[in-house]
Design a protein around this motif. Structure first.
Motif, short mmCIF file in Angstrom:
data_model
loop_
_atom_site.label_atom_id
_atom_site.label_comp_id
_atom_site.label_asym_id
_atom_site.label_seq_id
_atom_site.Cartn_x
_atom_site.Cartn_y
_atom_site.Cartn_z
N HIS A 227 0.86 -1.34 -0.10
CA HIS A 227 -0.05 0.06 0.00
C HIS A 227 0.78 1.37 -0.06
N GLY A 228 2.10 1.07 0.01
CA GLY A 228 3.06 2.21 -0.06
C GLY A 228 4.30 1.80 0.05
N ILE A 229 5.40 2.92 0.00
CA ILE A 229 6.75 2.62 0.32
C ILE A 229 7.02 2.05 1.53
N LEU A 230 7.96 1.17 1.81
CA LEU A 230 8.34 0.54 3.14
C LEU A 230 9.03 1.64 4.03
N MET A 231 8.13 2.59 4.60
CA MET A 231 8.47 3.36 5.82
C MET A 231 8.05 3.20 7.29
N TYR A 236 3.53 -3.38 7.55
CA TYR A 236 3.92 -4.29 6.50
C TYR A 236 4.12 -5.83 7.05
N LEU A 237 4.25 -5.68 8.54
CA LEU A 237 4.37 -7.21 8.97
C LEU A 237 3.22 -7.29 10.10
N PRO A 238 2.94 -8.55 10.58
CA PRO A 238 3.42 -9.69 9.66
C PRO A 238 2.44 -10.06 8.25
N ALA A 239 2.99 -10.85 7.52
CA ALA A 239 2.15 -11.14 6.17
C ALA A 239 1.17 -12.10 6.71
N PHE A 240 -0.07 -11.90 6.14
CA PHE A 240 -1.11 -12.64 6.46
C PHE A 240 -1.67 -13.46 5.28
N ALA A 241 -1.54 -12.78 4.28
CA ALA A 241 -2.11 -12.89 2.97
C ALA A 241 -1.33 -14.41 2.27
N SER A 242 -1.96 -15.07 1.30
CA SER A 242 -1.20 -16.12 0.80
C SER A 242 0.05 -15.44 -0.10
N TYR A 243 -0.18 -14.54 -0.66
CA TYR A 243 0.94 -13.90 -1.41
C TYR A 243 1.03 -12.57 -1.00
N MET A 244 2.12 -11.86 -1.01
CA MET A 244 2.48 -10.40 -0.98
C MET A 244 2.91 -9.89 -2.22
N TYR A 247 6.31 -4.02 -4.86
CA TYR A 247 6.85 -3.14 -5.96
C TYR A 247 8.14 -3.71 -6.57
N GLY A 248 9.12 -4.18 -6.02
CA GLY A 248 10.25 -4.48 -6.66
C GLY A 248 11.22 -5.41 -5.82
N GLU A 249 12.38 -5.63 -6.32
CA GLU A 249 13.36 -6.65 -5.72
C GLU A 249 13.59 -6.06 -4.29
N TYR A 250 13.77 -4.88 -4.02
CA TYR A 250 14.05 -4.17 -2.75
C TYR A 250 13.19 -4.84 -1.80
N GLU A 251 11.63 -4.75 -2.10
CA GLU A 251 10.80 -5.38 -1.15
C GLU A 251 10.75 -6.94 -0.93
N LYS A 252 10.98 -7.68 -2.26
CA LYS A 252 11.26 -8.86 -1.92
C LYS A 252 12.33 -9.17 -1.06
N LYS A 253 13.33 -8.64 -1.22
CA LYS A 253 14.52 -9.03 -0.28
C LYS A 253 14.23 -8.41 1.00
N TRP A 254 13.40 -7.42 1.20
CA TRP A 254 13.24 -6.97 2.76
C TRP A 254 12.26 -8.06 3.40
N TYR A 255 11.39 -8.41 2.66
CA TYR A 255 10.41 -9.59 3.43
C TYR A 255 10.99 -10.88 3.58
#
Length: 476
Positions: A227-231, A236-244, A247-255
């Motif tokens: 829903h927005g940049i990771l600020m 943004y945590l925890p991840a409840f959904a089947s899939y997150m 935006y990009g590779e930055y967020e993938k690595k972050w999770y």
């Protein structure tokens, strides 16, 4: 301080879930349903900033990669294997979805998608609308019983740093009726609607969180958009959904660094930005006329935000407005407009003829971005949008309420992000006078977007992901 606070935050969260694990409604632990950070007041925050806070707890989160696995321990027993339901509808919660109607109707079709909202209307965002309120039932008896049970649990921890905190207890107790009612409502929604998949814009709000958790209990796939940049980690945590869907590779690595399995992360961008690439925006001719722009000056769009250091912001504007080659459009944050908190900007406008202030919510931000010569913004999505419009972007880091926070999303901006208005204006002036600075910015921008955002058709990517999860070939 940032790391200490956050590790203490997650340690406290795990303690809360463990102690309240038996407080359930329809099998759902209520401790998982509350937006936890909203239960923490300033007094408790200050305690959590100290290293010795975690010594109060037997179970401790000592590194980020432990965060998501802890929640998986509680979420996995609720989950059933995902099932394919090709005749079902795609349910989309309107709250925080942030997808414009033009994009929504391009991605979804009225015959296979439904908007869930609190509006009593037949259609919304170009799709059939279901009023969530009509699925409510009377859950007062259940709520009263659970409130009594929760109160008894709290009474055993009067000396606990959080559970003995009046604000912490009050917020959770007051939320129980809403949590219980929402769980019952969502079960009723799924009982009525055969569901292919669920799409939510975040899981911060109670309805979205309940939609994806109950969906997992029924084997229904769910997707949570970013829903927005990771600020803010807690949003943004925890991840409840089947899939997150990120935006990009930055967020993938972050999770991944916080323990979420990479097979539950999909880099699809966000459909909210698709109009940048697909829509025709306001022509330069009409832009100049509508906003009384001098076509011989450089036009700078300056986006604001809540909690700015107004002294620094005022200095920034003074330095730019006194330079005759610039003209300024100030766009207050929607929150500021909604609360009427933009008088400071109007005073700047009255001081300088080269300033316009946009307080009309109907003005399309993308019409502005497509026509200006540069963007100045706080740490926000506006910086990303400016880059996607191929504009030079200069970030001012003047946020007052960033205690416990160190944001690295824009750290590669180097000198193009500053906390000193004088230095930032020097950078701005150099950009428009030195071709080497222009080239330097473009190199930085390209490297930034390579990991942060490369998607041009997120709507198509989202559609593909939905049908992939449902084991159905997309017809789009």
């Amino acid at each position: 301080m940032n790391r200490t606070y956050l590790l203490n935050y997650w340690t406290l969260y795990t303690e809360f879930i463990d102690k309240f694990k038996n407080l359930k409604f329809k099998g759902v632990p209520l401790a998982l349903m509350t937006n936890f950070y909203q239960q923490i007041d300033e007094e408790l925050k200050r305690k959590m900033e100290h290293e010795d806070f975690k010594k109060l707890f037997l179970h401790q989160i000592t590194s980020p990669e432990q965060i998501q696995p802890f929640f998986e321990h509680w979420l996995n027993p609720l989950r059933k294997p995902l099932i394919s339901n090709p005749t079902g509808k795609i349910l989309i919660n309107s709250a925080f979805i942030k997808i414009p109607e033009k994009t929504m109707t391009r991605i979804f079709h009225k015959d296979n998608a439904i908007i869930l909202s609190n509006a009593r209307v037949l259609n919304q965002l170009g799709l059939p609308n279901e009023y969530i309120g009509k699925y409510k039932e009377n859950t007062k008896k259940d709520s009263d019983s659970l409130i009594t049970e929760a109160t008894n649990i709290f009474s055993d921890y009067e000396d606990h740093p959080a559970f003995g905190n009046d604000f912490f207890r009050k917020v959770f107790i007051e939320r129980i009726p809403m949590i219980v009612e929402t769980i019952a409502t969502v079960f009723n929604i799924y009982k009525k609607h055969q569901t292919l998949s669920v799409v939510v814009g975040t899981t911060e709000d109670i309805v979205s969180r309940t939609l994806v958790i109950v969906a997992s209990m029924l084997g229904i796939p769910s997707i949570c958009l970013q829903h927005g940049i990771l600020m803010g980690e807690e949003a943004y945590l925890p991840a409840f959904a089947s899939y997150m869907a990120v935006y990009g590779e930055y967020e993938k690595k972050w999770y991944e660094e916080r323990g979420l399995s990479n097979n539950r992360i999909s880099v699809i961008g966000h459909p909210r930005y698709d109009l940048i690439f697909t829509e025709k925006h306001l022509s330069k001719q009409f832009f100049v006329k509508q906003f009384k722009i001098d076509p011989h000056k450089l036009t700078l769009l300056i986006a604001t935000g809540p909690h700015l250091d107004l002294r620094k912001f005022g200095r920034l504007i003074d330095l730019i407005a006194t330079n005759s080659k610039y003209q300024i459009i100030i766009k207050p944050h929607p929150w500021e407009i909604g609360k009427g908190k933009y008088n400071f900007y109007l005073k700047l406008k009255s001081r300088y003829k080269s300033i316009e202030v946009i307080t009309n919510r109907s003005v399309n931000t993308y019409d502005l971005l497509s026509n200006v010569d540069g963007v100045l913004t706080s740490l926000s999505t506006m910086a990303l949008e400016g880059l996607l419009f191929n504009k030079p972007v200069f970030i001012y880091d003047f946020i007052n309420n960033n205690r416990n926070r160190s944001y690295d999303y824009y750290e590669s901006f180097d000198r193009f992000i500053q906390s000193d208005p004088d230095i930032l204006v020097n950078v701005l002036n150099n950009y428009y006078s030195d071709p080497n600075e222009n080239e330097s910015f473009n190199n930085m921008k390209n490297q930034f977007l390579a990991t942060k955002y490369k998607v041009k058709n997120a709507g198509k990517s989202l559609s593909n992901l939905i049908y992939e999860l449902a084991n159905i070939r997309s017809d789009e």
